[in-house]
Design a protein around this motif. Structure first.
Motif, PDB file in Angstrom:
ATOM      1  N   UNK A 182       0.824  -1.196   0.000  1.00  0.00           N
ATOM      2  CA  UNK A 182       0.000   0.000   0.000  1.00  0.00           C
ATOM      3  C   UNK A 182       0.865   1.256   0.000  1.00  0.00           C
ATOM      4  N   UNK A 183       1.961   1.208   0.704  1.00  0.00           N
ATOM      5  CA  UNK A 183       2.828   2.390   0.772  1.00  0.00           C
ATOM      6  C   UNK A 183       3.394   2.707  -0.607  1.00  0.00           C
ATOM      7  N   UNK A 184       3.728   1.691  -1.373  1.00  0.00           N
ATOM      8  CA  UNK A 184       4.256   1.913  -2.712  1.00  0.00           C
ATOM      9  C   UNK A 184       3.213   2.576  -3.607  1.00  0.00           C
ATOM     10  N   UNK A 185       1.970   2.149  -3.527  1.00  0.00           N
ATOM     11  CA  UNK A 185       0.910   2.756  -4.327  1.00  0.00           C
ATOM     12  C   UNK A 185       0.647   4.187  -3.889  1.00  0.00           C
ATOM     13  N   UNK A 186       0.721   4.429  -2.592  1.00  0.00           N
ATOM     14  CA  UNK A 186       0.529   5.790  -2.089  1.00  0.00           C
ATOM     15  C   UNK A 186       1.654   6.704  -2.587  1.00  0.00           C
ATOM     16  N   UNK A 187       2.870   6.234  -2.540  1.00  0.00           N
ATOM     17  CA  UNK A 187       4.003   7.021  -3.033  1.00  0.00           C
ATOM     18  C   UNK A 187       3.872   7.258  -4.536  1.00  0.00           C
ATOM     19  N   UNK A 188       3.474   6.239  -5.276  1.00  0.00           N
ATOM     20  CA  UNK A 188       3.281   6.400  -6.714  1.00  0.00           C
ATOM     21  C   UNK A 188       2.180   7.413  -7.013  1.00  0.00           C
ATOM     22  N   UNK A 189       1.107   7.354  -6.256  1.00  0.00           N
ATOM     23  CA  UNK A 189       0.018   8.322  -6.428  1.00  0.00           C
ATOM     24  C   UNK A 189       0.480   9.750  -6.180  1.00  0.00           C
ATOM     25  N   UNK A 190       1.290   9.945  -5.144  1.00  0.00           N
ATOM     26  CA  UNK A 190       1.820  11.276  -4.878  1.00  0.00           C
ATOM     27  C   UNK A 190       2.805  11.716  -5.962  1.00  0.00           C
ATOM     28  N   UNK A 191       3.546  10.781  -6.493  1.00  0.00           N
ATOM     29  CA  UNK A 191       4.456  11.107  -7.588  1.00  0.00           C
ATOM     30  C   UNK A 191       3.673  11.586  -8.813  1.00  0.00           C
ATOM     31  N   UNK A 192       2.614  10.894  -9.142  1.00  0.00           N
ATOM     32  CA  UNK A 192       1.768  11.297 -10.264  1.00  0.00           C
ATOM     33  C   UNK A 192       1.087  12.631  -9.965  1.00  0.00           C
ATOM     34  N   UNK A 193       0.599  12.802  -8.737  1.00  0.00           N
ATOM     35  CA  UNK A 193      -0.077  14.043  -8.331  1.00  0.00           C
ATOM     36  C   UNK A 193       0.867  15.249  -8.455  1.00  0.00           C
ATOM     37  N   UNK A 194       2.096  15.094  -8.017  1.00  0.00           N
ATOM     38  CA  UNK A 194       3.072  16.170  -8.131  1.00  0.00           C
ATOM     39  C   UNK A 194       3.450  16.461  -9.570  1.00  0.00           C
ATOM     40  N   UNK A 195       3.556  15.412 -10.385  1.00  0.00           N
ATOM     41  CA  UNK A 195       3.876  15.588 -11.794  1.00  0.00           C
ATOM     42  C   UNK A 195       2.766  16.340 -12.510  1.00  0.00           C
ATOM     43  N   UNK A 196       1.533  15.969 -12.253  1.00  0.00           N
ATOM     44  CA  UNK A 196       0.396  16.675 -12.849  1.00  0.00           C
ATOM     45  C   UNK A 196       0.358  18.121 -12.342  1.00  0.00           C
ATOM     46  N   UNK A 197       0.661  18.315 -11.077  1.00  0.00           N
ATOM     47  CA  UNK A 197       0.700  19.668 -10.524  1.00  0.00           C
ATOM     48  C   UNK A 197       1.737  20.542 -11.200  1.00  0.00           C
ATOM     49  N   UNK A 198       2.893  19.977 -11.513  1.00  0.00           N
ATOM     50  CA  UNK A 198       3.917  20.743 -12.218  1.00  0.00           C
ATOM     51  C   UNK A 198       3.479  21.083 -13.634  1.00  0.00           C
ATOM     52  N   UNK A 199       2.779  20.176 -14.292  1.00  0.00           N
ATOM     53  CA  UNK A 199       2.264  20.455 -15.632  1.00  0.00           C
ATOM     54  C   UNK A 199       1.244  21.595 -15.571  1.00  0.00           C
ATOM     55  N   UNK A 200       0.344  21.534 -14.609  1.00  0.00           N
ATOM     56  CA  UNK A 200      -0.661  22.599 -14.461  1.00  0.00           C
ATOM     57  C   UNK A 200       0.020  23.930 -14.126  1.00  0.00           C
ATOM     58  N   UNK A 201       0.997  23.902 -13.234  1.00  0.00           N
ATOM     59  CA  UNK A 201       1.716  25.130 -12.881  1.00  0.00           C
ATOM     60  C   UNK A 201       2.440  25.711 -14.089  1.00  0.00           C
ATOM     61  N   UNK A 202       3.092  24.875 -14.863  1.00  0.00           N
ATOM     62  CA  UNK A 202       3.801  25.357 -16.048  1.00  0.00           C
ATOM     63  C   UNK A 202       2.834  25.955 -17.062  1.00  0.00           C
ATOM     64  N   UNK A 203       1.675  25.338 -17.233  1.00  0.00           N
ATOM     65  CA  UNK A 203       0.673  25.892 -18.147  1.00  0.00           C
ATOM     66  C   UNK A 203       0.144  27.226 -17.637  1.00  0.00           C
ATOM     67  N   UNK A 204      -0.053  27.347 -16.328  1.00  0.00           N
ATOM     68  CA  UNK A 204      -0.514  28.617 -15.751  1.00  0.00           C
ATOM     69  C   UNK A 204       0.514  29.723 -15.926  1.00  0.00           C
ATOM     70  N   UNK A 205       1.783  29.348 -15.971  1.00  0.00           N
ATOM     71  CA  UNK A 205       2.845  30.329 -16.165  1.00  0.00           C
ATOM     72  C   UNK A 205       3.071  30.646 -17.640  1.00  0.00           C
ATOM     73  N   UNK A 206       2.302  30.018 -18.531  1.00  0.00           N
ATOM     74  CA  UNK A 206       2.339  30.365 -19.940  1.00  0.00           C
ATOM     75  C   UNK A 206       3.208  29.492 -20.816  1.00  0.00           C
ATOM     76  N   UNK A 207       3.700  28.390 -20.312  1.00  0.00           N
ATOM     77  CA  UNK A 207       4.507  27.503 -21.144  1.00  0.00           C
ATOM     78  C   UNK A 207       3.623  26.715 -22.103  1.00  0.00           C
ATOM     79  N   UNK A 208       4.138  26.396 -23.294  1.00  0.00           N
ATOM     80  CA  UNK A 208       3.364  25.541 -24.212  1.00  0.00           C
ATOM     81  C   UNK A 208       3.201  24.129 -23.637  1.00  0.00           C
ATOM     82  N   UNK A 209       2.302  23.374 -24.215  1.00  0.00           N
ATOM     83  CA  UNK A 209       1.967  22.049 -23.691  1.00  0.00           C
ATOM     84  C   UNK A 209       3.177  21.112 -23.655  1.00  0.00           C
TER      85      UNK A 209
END
Length: 76
Positions: free
Chosen positions: A1-28
């Protein structure tokens, strides 16, 4: 379970960085590279084994997105 939780947070942070970069005006494509760079960075790979550091670090991009949204808010 801990591995899945860590993986979920890794994906969550990665998606967050994509959203942040888009908000700052970077292309897709650049935003995708930014997300991958965060997800595969030394910080996240080292934080994978420490537990709470990855969980906390995954929320940092989302906090920045929230601050940007608050800064751009003109009022009620």
């Amino acid at each position: 379970m801990v591995t899945w939780q860590a993986f979920g947070h890794l994906v969550w942070g990665t998606v967050g960085m994509v959203v942040l970069a888009r908000r700052l005006g970077l292309p897709a494509v650049a935003a995708g590279i930014t997300g991958l760079a965060w997800g595969l960075s030394g910080y996240t790979t080292a934080a994978w084994t420490t537990g709470l550091l990855l969980s906390a670090g995954a929320w940092l991009p989302w906090v920045a997105v929230g601050f940007i949204a608050l800064a751009r808010h003109d009022g009620p």
